[in-house]
Design a protein around this motif. Structure first.
Motif, PDB file in Angstrom:
ATOM      1  N   HIS A  72       1.267  -1.514  -0.024  1.00  0.00           N
ATOM      2  CA  HIS A  72       0.340   0.010   0.141  1.00  0.00           C
ATOM      3  C   HIS A  72       0.714   1.113   0.209  1.00  0.00           C
ATOM      4  CE1 HIS A  72      -3.007  -3.114   0.092  1.00  0.00           C
ATOM      5  NE2 HIS A  72      -3.053  -3.245   1.582  1.00  0.00           N
ATOM      6  N   LYS A 101      -3.024   0.810  -4.313  1.00  0.00           N
ATOM      7  CA  LYS A 101      -4.040   0.760  -4.560  1.00  0.00           C
ATOM      8  C   LYS A 101      -5.174   1.796  -2.684  1.00  0.00           C
ATOM      9  CE  LYS A 101      -4.881  -3.540  -6.609  1.00  0.00           C
ATOM     10  NZ  LYS A 101      -5.507  -4.043  -6.404  1.00  0.00           N
ATOM     11  N   SER A 102      -5.648   2.455  -2.888  1.00  0.00           N
ATOM     12  CA  SER A 102      -5.650   2.529  -1.505  1.00  0.00           C
ATOM     13  C   SER A 102      -6.446   1.582  -0.593  1.00  0.00           C
ATOM     14  CB  SER A 102      -7.335   4.074  -1.971  1.00  0.00           C
ATOM     15  OG  SER A 102      -8.365   3.048  -1.732  1.00  0.00           O
ATOM     16  N   GLY A 158      -1.907   3.426   5.506  1.00  0.00           N
ATOM     17  CA  GLY A 158      -3.261   4.435   4.288  1.00  0.00           C
ATOM     18  C   GLY A 158      -3.547   5.350   5.651  1.00  0.00           C
TER      19      GLY A 158
END
Length: 326
Positions: A138, A168-169, A200
């Protein structure tokens, strides 16, 4: 007349186009200093973004200009993003791998630099970023913290660096990390540190937290009051602490057992916390002696004095009564 209007409109149009094509500078709070990440041909102009495989080396360039009134010596330090007490993403703390679940520290990927910039001059700095060998899950939110070596408190600038494999979040998970003590502006603070242990960014994290010191006076409703915090953090950095501040103002830190309860919410996710912590007398003394204007609550002392006086009076009356029976 129409020609003059057409001319003015043309000038305004070209001025607008020229303005939007100028590279955006990063946020800078140092007087007279502008910091510009030299991105190249990208729509993102306020940060560096590295998307790619591990084990590679990338070169990032930063342009620093001094439009102030004095020559400067600036330090550019790589670090990871952290979360401030007012819910902002900042780059002022030294962050090491392993903290708050952080797998890779940006400080391990490149080296700090010191640069001297005279008035009216501009210098470009290059940094070789060596990506880690393992998979980057991430987002690693690193950045460069730039500050004046002669006066760190006078301000700083930062240039974010986003590093990811898949772009990707991912959300976050909030957990209770620890209780810490600090002195801010000569006043004692109890800080409950939550943490986002996931790689994240989180947004709009709402926190409700209570802290209560246990005391035998609680049974008489004379103990310390419950401290409450209701806060919203607009942004929370990945793998960072979320500090919940309890400013004690003029109240000194007391040794004892503290019960921490609370909850955090982000979107539909909710996390609850309940734990006890101990503050030792040495920890309390270390904080209090560095503060000013503290007002000590002498309720316990007064109660003990009253108890002693009552005991003495009781003993006197008992002695008189006992001697009268003899």
């Amino acid at each position: 007349m129409n020609k003059k209007i057409l001319y003015v409109m043309s000038m305004l149009f070209f001025a607008f186009v020229g303005f939007i094509m100028i590279p955006q500078t990063a946020k800078a709070d140092i007087d007279g200093v502008t910091v510009t990440p030299l991105i190249g041909d990208s729509d993102i102009t306020d940060r560096f973004q590295i998307i790619g495989n591990s084990k590679t080396t990338r070169t990032l360039k930063i342009s620093i200009a001094n439009f102030g009134v004095r020559n400067l010596t600036l330090k550019v330090v790589p670090t990871n993003a952290t979360t401030s007490m007012d819910g902002k993403i900042v780059y002022t703390d030294k962050v090491k791998a392993g903290q708050y679940g952080l797998k890779y520290a940006f400080a391990d990927m490149t080296k700090a630099q010191t640069v001297k910039i005279n008035v009216g001059k501009t210098k470009d700095l290059s940094f070789k970023i060596k990506l880690p060998e393992g998979k980057i899950n991430h987002l690693i939110l690193g950045g460069f913290n730039i500050y004046d070596v002669s006066n760190f408190a006078k301000g700083n600038a930062d240039v974010p660096v986003w590093i990811t494999d898949d772009n990707k979040s991912v959300g976050g998970i909030v957990t209770l990390h620890n209780l810490s003590l600090d002195v801010i502006s000569k006043k004692p603070h109890i800080i409950i540190n939550l943490q986002n242990k996931e790689p994240g960014i989180m947004k709009n994290v709402i926190v409700h937290m209570t802290v209560k010191r246990k005391s035998w006076l609680d049974r008489f409703n004379l103990g310390d009051k419950v401290m409450t915090a209701d806060l919203t953090y607009p942004k929370v950095a990945p793998n960072s602490r979320i500090p919940v501040d309890f400013d004690q103002n003029t109240t000194p830190i007391k040794a004892g057992t503290y019960t921490v309860k609370g909850a955090a919410r982000s979107g539909k996710a909710t996390w609850t916390f309940h734990k006890t912590y101990t503050i030792t007398q040495d920890q309390a003394n270390n904080i209090n002696k560095r503060c000013k204007g503290l007002i000590y609550n002498k309720t316990t002392t007064y109660i003990l004095i009253v108890c002693v006086l009552v005991s003495i009076i009781f003993l006197i009356f008992w002695a008189i009564w006992y001697s009268g029976r003899s």
